[in-house]
Design an enzyme around this catalytic site. Structure first.
Site, PDB file in Angstrom:
ATOM      1  N   ASP A 182      59.613  88.212  49.964  1.00 44.47           N
ATOM      2  CA  ASP A 182      59.853  87.122  49.012  1.00 44.47           C
ATOM      3  C   ASP A 182      60.295  87.742  47.688  1.00 44.47           C
ATOM      4  O   ASP A 182      60.442  88.960  47.575  1.00 44.47           O
ATOM      5  CB  ASP A 182      58.616  86.226  48.866  1.00 44.47           C
ATOM      6  N   HIS A 253      64.800  83.516  47.928  1.00 42.48           N
ATOM      7  CA  HIS A 253      63.511  84.232  47.974  1.00 42.48           C
ATOM      8  C   HIS A 253      63.709  85.732  48.206  1.00 42.48           C
ATOM      9  O   HIS A 253      62.967  86.350  48.977  1.00 42.48           O
ATOM     10  CB  HIS A 253      62.602  83.636  49.065  1.00 42.48           C
ATOM     11  N   GLU A 320      64.906  76.869  50.079  1.00 39.77           N
ATOM     12  CA  GLU A 320      64.918  76.923  48.621  1.00 39.77           C
ATOM     13  C   GLU A 320      65.878  77.983  48.071  1.00 39.77           C
ATOM     14  O   GLU A 320      65.492  78.798  47.238  1.00 39.77           O
ATOM     15  CB  GLU A 320      63.498  77.194  48.099  1.00 39.77           C
TER      16      GLU A 320
HETATM   17  C1  ACM Z   1      58.483  76.640  51.841  1.00 42.99           C
HETATM   18  O1  ACM Z   1      57.363  76.167  51.598  1.00 42.99           O
HETATM   19  N1  ACM Z   1      59.309  76.956  50.863  1.00 42.99           N
HETATM   20  C2  ACM Z   1      58.914  76.873  53.200  1.00 42.99           C
END
Ligand code: ACM
Length: 546
Positions: A182, A253, A320
């Site tokens: 991440d 991420h 995201e």
């Molecule tokens: C997530 O909670 N962004 C998969």
């Protein structure tokens, strides 16, 4: 109190046979049919430690049945996949199963039948170990019964992961989704890219609480699993019939990876050499550049990942991904134009599609968060439905396999009660009962579409959980309720009997105590579990519909 009526997750059927019991003693033997040696070893090691009994290897009785005063694991092809039948009578116990997984889940049930102290690792006091005469038939409802551990935001050392595999096995869960990368850290050794661990695996400081919190922990946080650590985790999991699904999150991420290898970022938009591993929470704007350098780099990463993880499914994230840098990047825009893609969303879909084909060509299947649906994933791809159930419904209707893990129900970082004492009040309240009442198969799906629901998964994101005690507190007891949702085909969701579940939990808390789990007590956190002064996410209004 009899453990027979306190199984968690509940078994499909339990039939008692009077008041007789089978008492285990120094002479009780343990036998297994050929092919069940691994399950026999687990059961012997576990029960030897807890009971102090030798459980010597015995000789199978006539027709493969159990001899007097014995526990026998045997092959029964008439039983369903992962199912088992335990028969306790006439001074013997038989666990039948069609496959090795069924034998293992049966062994877990047998341990529950022996009582909470059978979950300890040493004998505490002289104990009469007895099993009530009964027949138990059981099988799982879903084949994907998952737990996500986010080891990127806060690293969980290897021993902690092995411990969670044991806790999952005790709850008949069988998929560990390891969120390995991440913005805040990269946690797996990749030999050809050493800076992923040299640089991307640690940050000099960490935000404590929500990103709006003013509190910082001004000490380095980090850690990673070596490739041998990963092999050990995967093998330990396999012994417990758990598949480890690795997640390498792209193209968002990814700030930690860009901090280590600046050429992976959008160098025509920002000075990526100035980026560091992120030290706060949220959605970072710094995402991967959608170019050939990035694709080749991650193909190399995935080559090593495939060597380490035998899982059919490989998770590529896809959630995201902020698009602002791509909007401003001449090279990203040129790629959109050259390939005739539908804007930045089309570019993301092209990026994921590349790895979809790459994994398929190597006999694996891609799984990603539901954002991957936006561009239409390849036929074999599966979807983790997290933004409610809509993504899962759309995916199942389009013929894609789905794992249901909606944030509104099974994100265990969300707090589990109202009140100022609840530590780090992230998100909305999801109680033990809320999790217990979660139904993974949306009623909107036809029976044919519902077959695409592989199962369900509870997700433990660790922004606000810096150590094992915090993870235990958020995860338990709700994981016990989740395990029943994933395993037990007991009743329609509206008919789930929470009062009976709570009654069974009275014994299950004693099992969790024996296993050393720092769960949330039913009457609220202990003083040392509270976190006065640590800011959580502001609670503004009801959760979005799920
Ligand atoms: C997530 O909670 N962004 C998969």
């Amino acid at each position: 109190m009899t453990s027979l009526t306190h199984l968690i997750p509940a078994a499909q059927s339990v039939t008692t046979r009077g008041d007789e019991t089978f008492v285990l003693d120094e002479d009780t033997t343990l036998t297994a049919s050929p092919g069940l040696g691994g399950e026999e070893r687990w059961l012997r090691m576990t029960l030897q430690a807890a009971t102090g009994l030798p459980l010597r290897e015995g000789v199978p009785g006539p027709r493969g049945g159990a001899a007097d005063n014995s526990i026998g694991l045997h092959h029964d092809p008439s039983l369903p996949s992962e199912g088992y039948r335990i028969t306790i009578r006439d001074n013997r116990t038989l666990i039948g199963s069609a496959d090795t997984a069924g034998a293992f889940w049966g062994a877990q049930t047998l341990r529950q039948l022996l009582g909470p102290d059978a979950h300890r690792r040493a004998l505490l006091r002289p104990t009469r170990w007895e099993l009530p005469e009964a027949e138990i038939r059981d099988r799982p409802r879903f084949r994907w019964r998952g737990l996500l551990l986010d080891v990127a935001r806060h690293f969980m050392p290897k021993d902690g992961v092995l411990r969670y595999l044991d806790l999952m096995a005790a709850h008949k869960l069988n998929v560990l989704h390891l969120h390995l990368t991440d913005d805040q850290g990269w946690r797996v050794e990749i030999k050809r890219h050493p800076k992923l661990t040299g640089i991307a695996s640690w940050r000099p400081r960490t935000k404590r609480g929500h990103r709006a919190s003013p509190l910082w922990v001004e000490t380095p946080h980090g850690g990673y699993y070596t490739q041998d650590d990963i092999r050990e985790i995967v093998a330990y999991a396999a012994d417990r019939h758990i598949t480890v699904v690795p997640e390498i999150d792209v193209p968002g991420h990814s700030q930690a990876a860009i901090a280590a290898y600046p050429e992976l970022g959008n160098t025509d938009v920002i000075d990526t050499t100035a980026l560091t591993v992120w030290d706060t929470w949220g959605i970072s704007p710094n995402v991967l550049a959608p170019g050939d350098t990035t694709l080749r780099f991650y193909e190399g990463v995935f080559e090593e990942i495939l060597d380490l993880f035998p899982s059919e499914f490989i998770h590529v994230g896809g959630d995201e991904c902020a698009k602002d840098q791509w909007r401003r990047s001449p090279s990203a825009q040129a790629r959109i134009k050259d390939l005739g893609l539908a804007g930045e969303d089309g570019l993301q879909s092209w990026f994921i599609g590349h790895f979809d084909r790459w994994l398929s060509a190597r006999g694996r299947r891609l799984i990603g968060w539901d954002e991957i649906l936006e561009g239409g994933p390849a036929p074999g791809a599966a979807v983790s439905s997290w933004r409610g159930r809509a993504g899962g419904i759309a995916a199942a209707r389009a013929g894609h396999d789905v794992v249901m893990c909606p944030e509104q129900q099974v994100y265990l970082d969300h707090r589990q009660a109202e009140g100022d004492d609840e530590p780090v009040p992230i998100g909305y309240v999801r109680t033990l009962e809320d999790v217990y009442r979660f139904e993974p198969v949306p009623p909107e799906l036809t029976a044919e579409q519902a077959r695409h629901v592989l199962g369900t998964q509870a997700n433990v994101w660790t922004e606000a959980m810096e150590d094992q005690a915090r993870v235990d507190y958020q995860t338990f007891p709700r994981l016990a309720a989740f395990a029943e949702v994933a395993w037990s085909a007991l009743a329609a969701p509206g008919e789930r009997d929470f009062v009976d579940f709570e009654r069974r939990m009275t014994v299950h808390y004693a099992r969790l105590d024996a296993l050393g789990v720092g769960y949330r007590p039913p009457d609220g956190p202990k003083p040392w579990q509270k976190r006065p002064g640590v800011l959580g996410r502001p609670l503004d209004g009801p959760p979005p519909p799920g």
